[in-house]
Scaffold this active site. Sequence first.
Site, PDB file in Angstrom:
ATOM      1  N   ARG A 157     -15.361  72.014 -20.753  1.00  0.00           N
ATOM      2  CA  ARG A 157     -15.564  72.815 -19.691  1.00  0.00           C
ATOM      3  C   ARG A 157     -15.240  74.366 -19.756  1.00  0.00           C
ATOM      4  O   ARG A 157     -14.003  74.832 -19.565  1.00  0.00           O
ATOM      5  CB  ARG A 157     -14.397  72.352 -18.743  1.00  0.00           C
ATOM      6  CG  ARG A 157     -15.354  70.647 -18.306  1.00  0.00           C
ATOM      7  CD  ARG A 157     -14.217  70.042 -17.336  1.00  0.00           C
ATOM      8  NE  ARG A 157     -15.381  69.514 -16.461  1.00  0.00           N
ATOM      9  CZ  ARG A 157     -14.899  68.733 -15.375  1.00  0.00           C
ATOM     10  NH1 ARG A 157     -13.209  68.123 -15.449  1.00  0.00           N
ATOM     11  NH2 ARG A 157     -15.520  68.125 -14.014  1.00  0.00           N
ATOM     12  N   GLN A 162     -20.357  76.106 -17.083  1.00  0.00           N
ATOM     13  CA  GLN A 162     -20.318  75.886 -15.726  1.00  0.00           C
ATOM     14  C   GLN A 162     -21.641  75.383 -15.781  1.00  0.00           C
ATOM     15  O   GLN A 162     -21.978  74.281 -15.172  1.00  0.00           O
ATOM     16  CB  GLN A 162     -19.765  76.703 -15.432  1.00  0.00           C
ATOM     17  CG  GLN A 162     -18.339  76.251 -15.466  1.00  0.00           C
ATOM     18  CD  GLN A 162     -17.573  77.400 -13.793  1.00  0.00           C
ATOM     19  OE1 GLN A 162     -18.368  79.089 -14.009  1.00  0.00           O
ATOM     20  NE2 GLN A 162     -16.018  77.326 -14.653  1.00  0.00           N
ATOM     21  N   ASP A 165     -22.621  72.267 -16.377  1.00  0.00           N
ATOM     22  CA  ASP A 165     -21.930  71.124 -16.676  1.00  0.00           C
ATOM     23  C   ASP A 165     -21.959  69.688 -14.848  1.00  0.00           C
ATOM     24  O   ASP A 165     -21.567  70.054 -13.858  1.00  0.00           O
ATOM     25  CB  ASP A 165     -19.823  71.636 -16.090  1.00  0.00           C
ATOM     26  CG  ASP A 165     -19.154  70.483 -15.931  1.00  0.00           C
ATOM     27  OD1 ASP A 165     -19.316  69.616 -15.847  1.00  0.00           O
ATOM     28  OD2 ASP A 165     -17.961  71.189 -15.438  1.00  0.00           O
ATOM     29  N   SER A 168     -18.984  67.663 -12.927  1.00  0.00           N
ATOM     30  CA  SER A 168     -18.631  68.788 -11.710  1.00  0.00           C
ATOM     31  C   SER A 168     -19.788  68.937 -10.812  1.00  0.00           C
ATOM     32  O   SER A 168     -19.333  68.805  -9.414  1.00  0.00           O
ATOM     33  CB  SER A 168     -18.363  70.334 -12.080  1.00  0.00           C
ATOM     34  OG  SER A 168     -17.052  70.174 -13.254  1.00  0.00           O
ATOM     35  N   TYR A 263      -7.646  68.533 -17.645  1.00  0.00           N
ATOM     36  CA  TYR A 263      -7.169  67.427 -17.418  1.00  0.00           C
ATOM     37  C   TYR A 263      -6.232  67.479 -16.973  1.00  0.00           C
ATOM     38  O   TYR A 263      -5.708  67.481 -18.084  1.00  0.00           O
ATOM     39  CB  TYR A 263      -8.079  66.321 -18.260  1.00  0.00           C
ATOM     40  CG  TYR A 263      -9.326  66.431 -17.685  1.00  0.00           C
ATOM     41  CD1 TYR A 263     -10.870  66.123 -16.771  1.00  0.00           C
ATOM     42  CD2 TYR A 263     -10.348  66.657 -19.453  1.00  0.00           C
ATOM     43  CE1 TYR A 263     -11.928  66.190 -17.073  1.00  0.00           C
ATOM     44  CE2 TYR A 263     -12.019  66.824 -19.144  1.00  0.00           C
ATOM     45  CZ  TYR A 263     -12.805  66.325 -18.110  1.00  0.00           C
ATOM     46  OH  TYR A 263     -13.789  66.460 -18.318  1.00  0.00           O
TER      47      TYR A 263
HETATM   48  P1  NAD Z   1     -10.718  64.007 -12.835  1.00  0.00           P
HETATM   49  O1  NAD Z   1     -12.395  63.507 -12.203  1.00  0.00           O
HETATM   50  O2  NAD Z   1     -10.646  63.386 -14.076  1.00  0.00           O
HETATM   51  O3  NAD Z   1      -9.518  63.604 -12.726  1.00  0.00           O
HETATM   52  C1  NAD Z   1      -9.651  64.090 -10.678  1.00  0.00           C
HETATM   53  C2  NAD Z   1      -8.557  64.508 -10.938  1.00  0.00           C
HETATM   54  O4  NAD Z   1      -7.411  63.440 -10.879  1.00  0.00           O
HETATM   55  C3  NAD Z   1      -7.924  65.434 -11.159  1.00  0.00           C
HETATM   56  O5  NAD Z   1      -7.600  66.601 -10.666  1.00  0.00           O
HETATM   57  C4  NAD Z   1      -6.455  64.822 -12.331  1.00  0.00           C
HETATM   58  O6  NAD Z   1      -5.532  66.055 -12.336  1.00  0.00           O
HETATM   59  C5  NAD Z   1      -6.339  63.942 -10.975  1.00  0.00           C
HETATM   60  N1  NAD Z   1      -5.033  62.933 -11.446  1.00  0.00           N
HETATM   61  C6  NAD Z   1      -5.477  62.675 -13.100  1.00  0.00           C
HETATM   62  N2  NAD Z   1      -4.006  61.131 -11.809  1.00  0.00           N
HETATM   63  C7  NAD Z   1      -4.060  61.394 -10.907  1.00  0.00           C
HETATM   64  C8  NAD Z   1      -2.231  60.988 -10.621  1.00  0.00           C
HETATM   65  N3  NAD Z   1      -1.336  59.785 -11.356  1.00  0.00           N
HETATM   66  N4  NAD Z   1      -2.589  61.454  -9.539  1.00  0.00           N
HETATM   67  C9  NAD Z   1      -3.004  62.078  -8.636  1.00  0.00           C
HETATM   68  N5  NAD Z   1      -4.077  62.604  -9.055  1.00  0.00           N
HETATM   69  C10 NAD Z   1      -3.975  62.420 -10.647  1.00  0.00           C
HETATM   70  O7  NAD Z   1     -11.373  65.722 -12.854  1.00  0.00           O
HETATM   71  P2  NAD Z   1     -12.202  66.983 -13.105  1.00  0.00           P
HETATM   72  O8  NAD Z   1     -12.482  66.708 -11.438  1.00  0.00           O
HETATM   73  O9  NAD Z   1     -13.392  66.240 -13.874  1.00  0.00           O
HETATM   74  O10 NAD Z   1     -11.373  67.517 -13.066  1.00  0.00           O
HETATM   75  C11 NAD Z   1     -10.482  67.753 -13.783  1.00  0.00           C
HETATM   76  C12 NAD Z   1     -10.371  69.611 -13.966  1.00  0.00           C
HETATM   77  O11 NAD Z   1     -10.858  71.060 -14.990  1.00  0.00           O
HETATM   78  C13 NAD Z   1     -10.285  70.108 -12.720  1.00  0.00           C
HETATM   79  O12 NAD Z   1      -8.918  71.241 -13.017  1.00  0.00           O
HETATM   80  C14 NAD Z   1     -10.841  71.232 -12.349  1.00  0.00           C
HETATM   81  O13 NAD Z   1     -11.142  72.209 -11.481  1.00  0.00           O
HETATM   82  C15 NAD Z   1     -11.461  71.949 -13.956  1.00  0.00           C
HETATM   83  N6  NAD Z   1     -12.681  71.932 -14.638  1.00  0.00           N
HETATM   84  C16 NAD Z   1     -12.926  73.272 -15.171  1.00  0.00           C
HETATM   85  C17 NAD Z   1     -14.248  73.475 -15.463  1.00  0.00           C
HETATM   86  C18 NAD Z   1     -14.235  75.028 -16.560  1.00  0.00           C
HETATM   87  O14 NAD Z   1     -15.737  75.176 -16.048  1.00  0.00           O
HETATM   88  N7  NAD Z   1     -13.431  75.950 -16.371  1.00  0.00           N
HETATM   89  C19 NAD Z   1     -15.484  72.686 -15.313  1.00  0.00           C
HETATM   90  C20 NAD Z   1     -15.060  71.813 -14.590  1.00  0.00           C
HETATM   91  C21 NAD Z   1     -13.983  71.444 -13.947  1.00  0.00           C
END
Ligand code: NAD
Length: 409
Positions: A157, A162, A165, A168, A263
Amino acid sequence: MQFIFFAEGSFFIIGLHFYFKQDTLFTDFPFPENYMNIAILKESYPRETRTAVLPDNVGKLIKKNAQVLIETGLGNAIGIDDSAYASIGAKIYDNRSDMLSEANLVLRLRKPALSDLDLLSEYSVHISYLDPFNEKEIIEACVQKKISAISMEMIPRITRAQKMDSLSSQASIAGYSAVILAAERLNKIFPMMMTPAGTISPTRVFIIGVGVAGLQAIATAKRLGARVDAFDTRPVVEEQVQSLGAKFVKIDLGETGQTKDGYAKSLTPEQLELQRQGMAKVCANSDVVITTAQVFGRKAPVILTTDMIKQMKPGSLVIDMAVESGGNVECSRINEDAIINGVTTIGVSNFPTQAAYHASQMYSNNLYNFVDEFWHNDKNEFILDFDDEIIQGCLITHNGKIVNSKLSE
Ligand code: NAD
């Protein structure tokens, strides 16, 4: 140099490859030996209605001088006929075995069946979701067959990736779809309404887990007029929640944090218990609770117990978006409703299929952008660059070995 023969008008075009939308186009013209044969498979997983690659992206691959082999019925589930692919120069196959034996690059959505891997030639490249931490047999088969297996969920990520991805892109669709389902199933409307017949309060929605799906769920619920609360163990998301007009629920869990990939880290059992206590009241006051909490590569944490559901108002809804990875809700079951004290918990698998056309469009773009990134126009070829951070992140097997450092760990 390529040859395209049109039956109608009987003329040859010799020169750069291009195509017409005509049924009379013959596409079985000879390609030089070194041209890439890209096979795109119809999804066979039960209830999977997404399509890995749409005609628009097939056209772009053909413009790159690839030969694209399509399994018949590829786009049927989203209303795209074989002719839409054939008319731009793809070859349609009704025999998967013939198609895979000719392929040197395979594009698909779901992980492969072992029988499909058997049909592939050694050193071919296979790009799809793979679930590599759990699918030991598939990974072993790729090692044995010397297949270069790329896992879409392991694309790092980073900013450059992006556009590739798919976690996402599919999570965005899923977050939207979950809220639409809640709005349809709830016996209330979402927005506040002031009418001569009285004032209706806005529905209260609580989103647990504010990653990509959670953010899209907040935005969708807000657009529909709901009052939205949200919680995540990563404190950095508080600002994002507020910027969407929702309220961030604060619960002190001590040290939580996130990995360098963004994550969440797993909570300890004590932290999870603190979280449940902190959230119980918000759940009890909510009409809809949507859980999206996941920890990459692990079973989802159970954050809503049956006791907490018993404290909610009858008629309320819980949607467990993590049901496929173990479930955030104690009583949730895949593709079943669980009703406790009048509160319905819905466990829908594969939310992106609820909007299969747009989910396919996004996945198709993700796949195309990935192939494009490593395509060498001078050689008409997709080439793995082992020094590239993206390939290092998502290439799982190559030349008879597991080459991914995260998997080896
Ligand atoms: P994910 O599907 O793995 O998890 C969903 C959410 O659940 C996450 O925000 C996680 O913090 C949360 N979570 C885990 N345990 C929890 C708990 N016990 N209680 C409440 N919430 C809990 O996550 P995702 O949607 O794949 O995204 C993870 C991160 O990666 C996000 O911050 C996203 O913005 C980031 N991201 C970055 C890029 C990049 O290019 N830089 C691209 C995609 C996503």
